[in-house]
Design an enzyme around this catalytic site. Structure first.
Site, mmCIF file in Angstrom:
data_model
loop_
_atom_site.group_PDB
_atom_site.id
_atom_site.type_symbol
_atom_site.label_atom_id
_atom_site.label_comp_id
_atom_site.label_asym_id
_atom_site.label_seq_id
_atom_site.Cartn_x
_atom_site.Cartn_y
_atom_site.Cartn_z
ATOM 1 N N HIS A 1 0.800 -1.228 0.000
ATOM 2 C CA HIS A 1 0.000 0.000 0.000
ATOM 3 C C HIS A 1 0.837 1.286 0.000
ATOM 4 C CE1 HIS A 1 -3.494 -2.400 0.167
ATOM 5 N NE2 HIS A 1 -3.723 -2.438 1.454
ATOM 6 N N HIS B 1 -9.899 2.281 -0.171
ATOM 7 C CA HIS B 1 -9.824 1.250 0.870
ATOM 8 C C HIS B 1 -10.873 1.421 1.967
ATOM 9 C CE1 HIS B 1 -7.883 -1.835 3.300
ATOM 10 N NE2 HIS B 1 -6.967 -2.006 2.371
ATOM 11 N N GLU C 1 -11.448 -3.545 -3.228
ATOM 12 C CA GLU C 1 -10.456 -2.622 -3.760
ATOM 13 C C GLU C 1 -10.281 -2.891 -5.249
ATOM 14 O OE1 GLU C 1 -6.940 -3.258 -1.093
ATOM 15 O OE2 GLU C 1 -8.469 -4.214 0.128
HETATM 16 C C1 GLA Z 1 -5.479 -5.011 1.953
HETATM 17 C C2 GLA Z 1 -4.570 -6.165 2.050
HETATM 18 C C3 GLA Z 1 -4.777 -6.842 3.363
HETATM 19 C C4 GLA Z 1 -4.565 -5.865 4.497
HETATM 20 C C5 GLA Z 1 -5.469 -4.702 4.341
HETATM 21 C C6 GLA Z 1 -5.185 -3.674 5.391
HETATM 22 O O1 GLA Z 1 -6.756 -5.387 1.722
HETATM 23 O O2 GLA Z 1 -4.709 -7.073 1.004
HETATM 24 O O3 GLA Z 1 -3.916 -7.916 3.491
HETATM 25 O O4 GLA Z 1 -3.250 -5.409 4.459
HETATM 26 O O5 GLA Z 1 -5.328 -4.134 3.065
HETATM 27 O O6 GLA Z 1 -5.109 -4.209 6.671
#
Ligand code: GLA
Length: 389
Positions: free
Chosen positions: A143, A217, A354
Site C-alpha cells: 500500500h 480502501h 479494492e
Molecule cells: C489489503 C490487504 C490486506 C490488508 C489490508 C489492510 O486489503 O490485502 O492484506 O493489508 O489491506 O489491513
C-alpha cells in the site's frame, strides 16, 4: 401574489446559490422519496502531524445520502445510506477525529498509492533499473510504503455538477518518494451523485517512467459500522478466475478457475458460508484477501460486484474500469480498534472491495501493465452504487 411577495422566494434562491446550495434535483426514480437540495459544506478537521490544516468536505445528495471526506489521506470518514425503511446508517468504518486516523489506521476509507496492494520482496525493475521500496509487510511492500497516499494531506476544491456534489483532490508525489521513480501528479475526484453513487475518478501523470496502482480502501458494513460482522452479507463477484497467492500473499502467477472452490462468487453467496472451509488459499489469507480477475478486462466501466445485506435490505454495486478486485474480509480486525461512536471493530466487521490492477504486477510481466510513462495519463473510475430492497 403582489410584486413584493414574488421577490422573497427569488431572494431566497439567490441566497441559496450564494451559499453553495443547488436547486432541487428531479424526483428520484420511482419517486418514493421527496427530493431535497444537494449540499456541500467544508469545515476544519484539525491539523496533520506536519502542521498542515486538514479540511472536511460534507456532501449531501438530493435523497439525503451523505459522505464526509477529508483531505488527510483523501479519506472517506463517513457514508450514510438508507435501508429499506429509509433509515440512515453510516456504513463505513473509521474514527471520530483526525487523531484516530493519524495514530493507527489500517487504511480505513483511504486512497491507497502509489501502489495499492503488495510488491514482492519490496523491489521491482523497470527499464533495466532496480528500485527498492520499504518492506512494511513481512518481506513485501504494501500500500505505497511507510508514508503512502493515505498519510499525506491532499489539496482540494469543491465540485458542483447538475446531478452531483463532490471534491477534487490533488497530490504531487516528489520523484523518489517512498522509493518510486518520477514526480507523480495524482488527482482523485469523489462525486456523490443523485443516482446514489459514490463515484471515484482517478488520474495521474509522471515525468519519468514509473508504476502506479491507485485504489480506495473503505471498509464497508451494510448493517452500519459497529453493528456486528459482515459474514451474513451476500456477495457476488463477476469473475471466473482469481490469482492464488503464496503464504506472504504474493500471487504465484497462476490464474485459477473459481469453479468448485470457496472463491466462486459468480452467484450471490453469504461471505461467511465457506470462509471457514479447509482450503490452503483461505488459510494464507486468514479468510478472503485475494484478487479476483474480473470478467471485464477491456477498460470500460462495468459491474464488478454486488453486495446485499438481507436484514436491512441495503445493497451496494461496484462498477469499475479496473481488471482486478481485491476482496478483503477484514481478517486482521480483532476487536483492538475502537472507532466511531465507541464502536468496537470485531473480527470481520468490515470488508474492502479494492478495484485495482493485480498485486505484484511490477514483477509479473504477464499481468496487465501498471507502467506509466511521461506523456501518458493513468485513469481509473470506480462507482459504489447504493440502493435497498
Ligand atoms: C489489503 C490487504 C490486506 C490488508 C489490508 C489492510 O486489503 O490485502 O492484506 O493489508 O489491506 O489491513
Amino acid at each position: 401574489m403582489n410584486k413584493g411577495e414574488r421577490w422573497i422566494p427569488a431572494l431566497g434562491l439567490c441566497l441559496a446559490i450564494l451559499l453553495g446550495c443547488q436547486p432541487a434535483a428531479p424526483p428520484a426514480p420511482g419517486g418514493q422519496e421527496e427530493d431535497r437540495a444537494m449540499n456541500l459544506e467544508t469545515s476544519d478537521f484539525g491539523t496533520a502531524p506536519g502542521g498542515q490544516a486538514v479540511m472536511l468536505y460534507s456532501l449531501t445528495n438530493a435523497h439525503g445520502l451523505r459522505a464526509r471526506i477529508m483531505t488527510y489521506g483523501a479519506i472517506v470518514v463517513s457514508l450514510e445510506v438508507p435501508d429499506r425503511d429509509g433509515d440512515m446508517a453510516d456504513i463505513v468504518l473509521g474514527y471520530d477525529d483526525l487523531a484516530g486516523y493519524v495514530a493507527d489506521n489500517p487504511y480505513f476509507g483511504a486512497i491507497v498509492g502509489r501502489y495499492g496492494n503488495r510488491i514482492a520482496g519490496a523491489r521491482f525493475t523497470l527499464d533495466g533499473r532496480e528500485y527498492r521500496l520499504a518492506a512494511n509487510n513481512g518481506p513485501n511492500h504494501l500500500h505505497g510504503g511507510l508514508r503512502g497516499f493515505d498519510k499525506v494531506v491532499w489539496s482540494a476544491e469543491p465540485v458542483r455538477r447538475s446531478d452531483a456534489v463532490g471534491v477534487k483532490m490533488a497530490y504531487t508525489s516528489p520523484d523518489g518518494e517512498e522509493g518510486y521513480p518520477g514526480t507523480l501528479t495524482a488527482h482523485v475526484t469523489y462525486l456523490l451523485t443523485n443516482h446514489d453513487e459514490l463515484k471515484i475518478l482517478y488520474e495521474a501523470t509522471t515525468d519519468k517512467p514509473t508504476v502506479v496502482n491507485l485504489t480506495h480502501h473503505s471498509y464497508f458494513n451494510l448493517l452500519g459500522q459497529g453493528r456486528g460482522d459482515i459474514l451474513g452479507h451476500e456477495l457476488q463477484i463477476l469473475a471466473d478466475r482469481f490469482t492464488p497467492v503464496d503464504d506472504t500473499l504474493i500471487p504465484t502467477g497462476e490464474r485459477r478457475a473459481v469453479a468448485g472452490t470457496p472463491f466462486d462468487f459468480r452467484t450471490h453467496v453469504a461471505i461467511g458460508a465457506r470462509i471457514g472451509a479447509e482450503n490452503r488459499q483461505l488459510a494464507f489469507g486468514g479468510g478472503y484477501d485475494h484478487n479476483w480477475i474480473l470478467d471485464n478486462q477491456d477498460g470500460d466501466l462495468a459491474l464488478a460486484a454486488r453486495l446485499f445485506e438481507p436484514t436491512t435490505g441495503r445493497m451496494m454495486e461496484v462498477l469499475t474500469t479496473e481488471p482486478g478486485l481485491q476482496f478483503y474480509s477484514g481478517n486482521f480486525l480483532d476487536g483492538s480498534i475502537t472507532g466511531k461512536d465507541g464502536a468496537v471493530y470485531i473480527h470481520r466487521s468490515g470488508f474492502c472491495l479494492e478495484t485495482q490492477h493485480y498485486p505484484d504486477s511490477p514483477n509479473q510481466p504477464e499481468f496487465p501493465s501498471v507502467v506509466l510513462r511521461p506523456g501518458e495519463t493513468y485513469t481509473q473510475t470506480t462507482v459504489y452504487r447504493f440502493s435497498a430492497r
